[in-house]
Design a protein around this motif. Structure first.
Motif, PDB file in Angstrom:
ATOM      1  N   ARG A  24     -12.212  -0.354 -13.351  1.00  0.00           N
ATOM      2  CA  ARG A  24     -11.244   0.672 -12.987  1.00  0.00           C
ATOM      3  C   ARG A  24      -9.927   0.003 -12.597  1.00  0.00           C
ATOM      4  NH1 ARG A  24     -15.692   1.693 -10.217  1.00  0.00           N
ATOM      5  NH2 ARG A  24     -14.764   1.178  -8.209  1.00  0.00           N
ATOM      6  N   PRO A  25      -8.794   0.553 -13.053  1.00  0.00           N
ATOM      7  CA  PRO A  25      -7.513   0.005 -12.617  1.00  0.00           C
ATOM      8  C   PRO A  25      -7.326   0.221 -11.117  1.00  0.00           C
ATOM      9  CG  PRO A  25      -7.171   2.086 -13.742  1.00  0.00           C
ATOM     10  CD  PRO A  25      -8.631   1.746 -13.903  1.00  0.00           C
ATOM     11  N   ILE A  26      -6.510  -0.611 -10.517  1.00  0.00           N
ATOM     12  CA  ILE A  26      -6.306  -0.552  -9.070  1.00  0.00           C
ATOM     13  C   ILE A  26      -4.880  -0.105  -8.769  1.00  0.00           C
ATOM     14  CG2 ILE A  26      -6.282  -1.887  -6.920  1.00  0.00           C
ATOM     15  CD1 ILE A  26      -8.290  -3.812  -8.341  1.00  0.00           C
ATOM     16  N   ALA A  27      -4.773   0.933  -7.974  1.00  0.00           N
ATOM     17  CA  ALA A  27      -3.470   1.373  -7.454  1.00  0.00           C
ATOM     18  C   ALA A  27      -3.300   0.745  -6.077  1.00  0.00           C
ATOM     19  CB  ALA A  27      -3.430   2.898  -7.354  1.00  0.00           C
ATOM     20  N   TRP A  28      -2.270  -0.057  -5.934  1.00  0.00           N
ATOM     21  CA  TRP A  28      -1.975  -0.717  -4.659  1.00  0.00           C
ATOM     22  C   TRP A  28      -0.801   0.047  -4.065  1.00  0.00           C
ATOM     23  CZ3 TRP A  28      -0.625  -6.652  -4.436  1.00  0.00           C
ATOM     24  CH2 TRP A  28      -0.962  -7.157  -3.169  1.00  0.00           C
ATOM     25  N   VAL A  29      -1.073   0.886  -3.099  1.00  0.00           N
ATOM     26  CA  VAL A  29      -0.134   1.939  -2.704  1.00  0.00           C
ATOM     27  C   VAL A  29       0.564   1.618  -1.388  1.00  0.00           C
ATOM     28  CG1 VAL A  29       0.126   4.407  -2.299  1.00  0.00           C
ATOM     29  CG2 VAL A  29      -1.675   3.583  -3.832  1.00  0.00           C
ATOM     30  N   SER A  30       1.882   1.641  -1.446  1.00  0.00           N
ATOM     31  CA  SER A  30       2.656   1.511  -0.207  1.00  0.00           C
ATOM     32  C   SER A  30       3.220   2.876   0.177  1.00  0.00           C
ATOM     33  CB  SER A  30       3.783   0.487  -0.347  1.00  0.00           C
ATOM     34  OG  SER A  30       4.712   0.846  -1.348  1.00  0.00           O
ATOM     35  N   SER A  38       4.910   1.126   8.003  1.00  0.00           N
ATOM     36  CA  SER A  38       4.569   0.940   6.595  1.00  0.00           C
ATOM     37  C   SER A  38       3.079   0.682   6.426  1.00  0.00           C
ATOM     38  CB  SER A  38       5.371  -0.219   6.005  1.00  0.00           C
ATOM     39  OG  SER A  38       5.093  -1.429   6.685  1.00  0.00           O
ATOM     40  N   ASN A  39       2.568   1.027   5.252  1.00  0.00           N
ATOM     41  CA  ASN A  39       1.148   0.886   4.941  1.00  0.00           C
ATOM     42  C   ASN A  39       1.022   0.392   3.508  1.00  0.00           C
ATOM     43  OD1 ASN A  39      -1.467   2.407   3.688  1.00  0.00           O
ATOM     44  ND2 ASN A  39      -1.843   1.818   5.808  1.00  0.00           N
ATOM     45  N   LEU A  40       0.040  -0.451   3.246  1.00  0.00           N
ATOM     46  CA  LEU A  40      -0.236  -0.931   1.889  1.00  0.00           C
ATOM     47  C   LEU A  40      -1.745  -1.019   1.727  1.00  0.00           C
ATOM     48  CD1 LEU A  40       0.926  -2.063  -0.793  1.00  0.00           C
ATOM     49  CD2 LEU A  40       0.860  -4.333   0.262  1.00  0.00           C
ATOM     50  N   ALA A  41      -2.295  -0.279   0.761  1.00  0.00           N
ATOM     51  CA  ALA A  41      -3.750  -0.218   0.610  1.00  0.00           C
ATOM     52  C   ALA A  41      -4.125  -0.012  -0.854  1.00  0.00           C
ATOM     53  CB  ALA A  41      -4.318   0.925   1.454  1.00  0.00           C
ATOM     54  N   PRO A  42      -5.266  -0.592  -1.287  1.00  0.00           N
ATOM     55  CA  PRO A  42      -5.703  -0.450  -2.678  1.00  0.00           C
ATOM     56  C   PRO A  42      -6.688   0.704  -2.874  1.00  0.00           C
ATOM     57  CG  PRO A  42      -6.960  -2.189  -1.613  1.00  0.00           C
ATOM     58  CD  PRO A  42      -6.053  -1.611  -0.555  1.00  0.00           C
ATOM     59  N   THR A 122      12.176   5.959   0.112  1.00  0.00           N
ATOM     60  CA  THR A 122      12.368   5.160   1.327  1.00  0.00           C
ATOM     61  C   THR A 122      11.049   4.508   1.731  1.00  0.00           C
ATOM     62  OG1 THR A 122      12.020   7.124   2.689  1.00  0.00           O
ATOM     63  CG2 THR A 122      14.291   6.570   2.135  1.00  0.00           C
ATOM     64  N   VAL A 123      10.462   3.795   0.789  1.00  0.00           N
ATOM     65  CA  VAL A 123       9.182   3.121   0.965  1.00  0.00           C
ATOM     66  C   VAL A 123       9.376   1.671   0.534  1.00  0.00           C
ATOM     67  CG1 VAL A 123       6.777   3.007   0.154  1.00  0.00           C
ATOM     68  CG2 VAL A 123       7.861   5.222   0.538  1.00  0.00           C
ATOM     69  N   PRO A 124       8.824   0.693   1.253  1.00  0.00           N
ATOM     70  CA  PRO A 124       8.985  -0.701   0.837  1.00  0.00           C
ATOM     71  C   PRO A 124       8.183  -1.007  -0.426  1.00  0.00           C
ATOM     72  CG  PRO A 124       7.514  -0.577   2.718  1.00  0.00           C
ATOM     73  CD  PRO A 124       8.061   0.801   2.515  1.00  0.00           C
ATOM     74  N   ARG A 125       8.773  -1.832  -1.283  1.00  0.00           N
ATOM     75  CA  ARG A 125       8.105  -2.266  -2.513  1.00  0.00           C
ATOM     76  C   ARG A 125       7.721  -3.733  -2.372  1.00  0.00           C
ATOM     77  NH1 ARG A 125      10.102  -4.627  -7.320  1.00  0.00           N
ATOM     78  NH2 ARG A 125      12.269  -4.233  -6.709  1.00  0.00           N
ATOM     79  N   PHE A 126       6.478  -4.041  -2.741  1.00  0.00           N
ATOM     80  CA  PHE A 126       6.004  -5.420  -2.714  1.00  0.00           C
ATOM     81  C   PHE A 126       6.531  -6.103  -3.971  1.00  0.00           C
ATOM     82  CE2 PHE A 126       2.170  -8.404  -3.157  1.00  0.00           C
ATOM     83  CZ  PHE A 126       2.763  -9.370  -2.359  1.00  0.00           C
ATOM     84  N   GLY A 127       7.550  -6.928  -3.799  1.00  0.00           N
ATOM     85  CA  GLY A 127       8.271  -7.481  -4.930  1.00  0.00           C
ATOM     86  C   GLY A 127       7.467  -8.387  -5.831  1.00  0.00           C
ATOM     87  N   ALA A 128       6.360  -8.961  -5.350  1.00  0.00           N
ATOM     88  CA  ALA A 128       5.570  -9.880  -6.164  1.00  0.00           C
ATOM     89  C   ALA A 128       4.696  -9.167  -7.192  1.00  0.00           C
ATOM     90  CB  ALA A 128       4.686 -10.742  -5.256  1.00  0.00           C
ATOM     91  N   ALA A 129       4.523  -7.861  -7.063  1.00  0.00           N
ATOM     92  CA  ALA A 129       3.692  -7.125  -8.018  1.00  0.00           C
ATOM     93  C   ALA A 129       4.385  -7.089  -9.381  1.00  0.00           C
ATOM     94  CB  ALA A 129       3.435  -5.703  -7.518  1.00  0.00           C
TER      95      ALA A 129
END
Length: 202
Positions: A24-30, A38-42, A122-129
């Motif tokens: 299954r593909p993974i959504a890594w959600v901020s 802020s929150n970041l979870a898969p 207005t949500v932070p983006r994980f730039g390494a993705a």
């Protein structure tokens, strides 16, 4: 072997579904809470559901004690989220963000992850993705309606960030360079290293 899902308890149903519908593909959600945390979870109950309007869907279950998860509460309260895709080199970092933290503790800050501000949200983006979709919430549907165990978040894509390093050309992604991981069951994941092509019949 036959499995009568009408008589299985939820834990057994989950175990069989999650171990057979793979990878299954993974959504890594901020997301960001109304208070600014802020929150970041898969999430691996995730898929594309529509191209017009461009829409992604993820299913967010409850916490084991029945509480709503931060991702759901934040998306509901602010109407915004960013869905990142997970490359193999980011798998361990993604897994670290699956830890259950108090509502007022940020996974991003806890792990010291570098983020950049969203352009449309207005949500932070994980730039390494390698890929990130800035989205607005189109709809949240509780399921089943009578006694919701999951909540389907339909997220309309406003803007996508695609790392130039994963492109094959101006219109296509190279799956080898994208190098995503998929969810199997238990502690197991899969890579997309082993691929084959087929021509669709007319």
């Amino acid at each position: 072997m036959q499995l009568d899902f009408t008589s299985l308890d939820p834990a057994e149903s989950y175990r069989w579904l999650a171990s057979t519908v793979t990878p299954r593909p993974i959504a890594w959600v901020s997301t960001v809470s109304a208070a600014g945390v802020s929150n970041l979870a898969p999430y691996s109950f995730f898929q594309v559901v529509c191209d017009e309007p461009p829409t992604l869907m993820l299913s967010v279950g409850r916490q084991p004690d029945g509480r709503l998860k931060d991702t759901l509460v934040n998306a509901r309260d602010t109407g915004q989220l960013i869905i990142h895709l997970v490359s193999a080199e980011l798998a361990e970092t993604m897994n670290a963000t699956a830890a259950t933290l108090p509502h007022d503790v940020s996974e991003i800050e806890q792990l010291g992850l570098d983020t950049v501000p969203g352009d449309r949200v207005t949500v932070p983006r994980f730039g390494a993705a390698p890929v990130a979709f800035e989205c607005e919430v189109a709809e949240i549907k509780p399921y089943p309606v009578q006694d919701p165990r999951h909540f389907l978040i339909f997220a309309r894509v406003l803007l996508a960030h695609v790392d130039d390093a994963v492109l094959a050309d101006a219109r296509h992604v190279d799956p080898g360079k994208l190098d995503l991981v998929g969810r199997l069951s238990g502690p197991w994941y899969a890579t997309t290293h082993d691929r084959f092509g087929m021509t669709r019949p007319p």
